[in-house]
Scaffold this motif. Sequence first.
Motif, PDB file in Angstrom:
ATOM      1  N   TRP A 198       0.837  -1.200   0.000  1.00 32.41           N
ATOM      2  CA  TRP A 198       0.000   0.000   0.000  1.00 32.41           C
ATOM      3  C   TRP A 198       0.872   1.250   0.000  1.00 32.41           C
ATOM      4  N   THR A 238       0.934   4.004  -2.934  1.00 30.89           N
ATOM      5  CA  THR A 238       0.463   5.339  -2.547  1.00 30.89           C
ATOM      6  C   THR A 238       1.547   6.385  -2.783  1.00 30.89           C
ATOM      7  N   GLY A 265      -6.266   1.340  -5.340  1.00 30.72           N
ATOM      8  CA  GLY A 265      -7.545   1.365  -4.660  1.00 30.72           C
ATOM      9  C   GLY A 265      -7.943   0.045  -4.039  1.00 30.72           C
ATOM     10  N   SER A 306      -7.250   0.662   0.957  1.00 30.01           N
ATOM     11  CA  SER A 306      -7.372   2.070   1.344  1.00 30.01           C
ATOM     12  C   SER A 306      -7.673   2.123   2.836  1.00 30.01           C
ATOM     13  N   ARG A 353      -5.921   7.276   7.401  1.00 26.80           N
ATOM     14  CA  ARG A 353      -6.097   8.281   6.350  1.00 26.80           C
ATOM     15  C   ARG A 353      -5.088   9.413   6.514  1.00 26.80           C
TER      16      ARG A 353
END
Length: 125
Positions: A43, A47, A54, A57, A64
Amino acid sequence: MTRLQAATDTFRELALIYTALLLASAGLLMHFEDLDFGTALYWAATTATSTGYGDISPKSPEGRLVAVTLMHLSIFVVAPLIVVRLVDRLNMDRDAFTHEEQVHILEGIARIEARLDALEKSRKD
């Protein structure tokens, strides 16, 4: 040379900074999202490169926040540092004399001037 420039002078140092950013982000996401390290690292890599497929997430506010921080650091800090280093390498004057070469040239000129002075003095006598 500034501290930032000195700390990121080589691509090795930039790679270490980028790797540390990925590992830290993966570790934080692993903690906040209860993921295994491999998945969290995958990830972080997708990212940081703005690929972001996606398939993974973050759901938690902390996850976040890690994502937003990683996105911004990789795009606005790491990428520009890499570009600056590439441009510096391309703009480097390969014909410029090193300090040692400059000293050697100056010493040679001083020897030539001393010999010319000696010759002029001997002609006057």
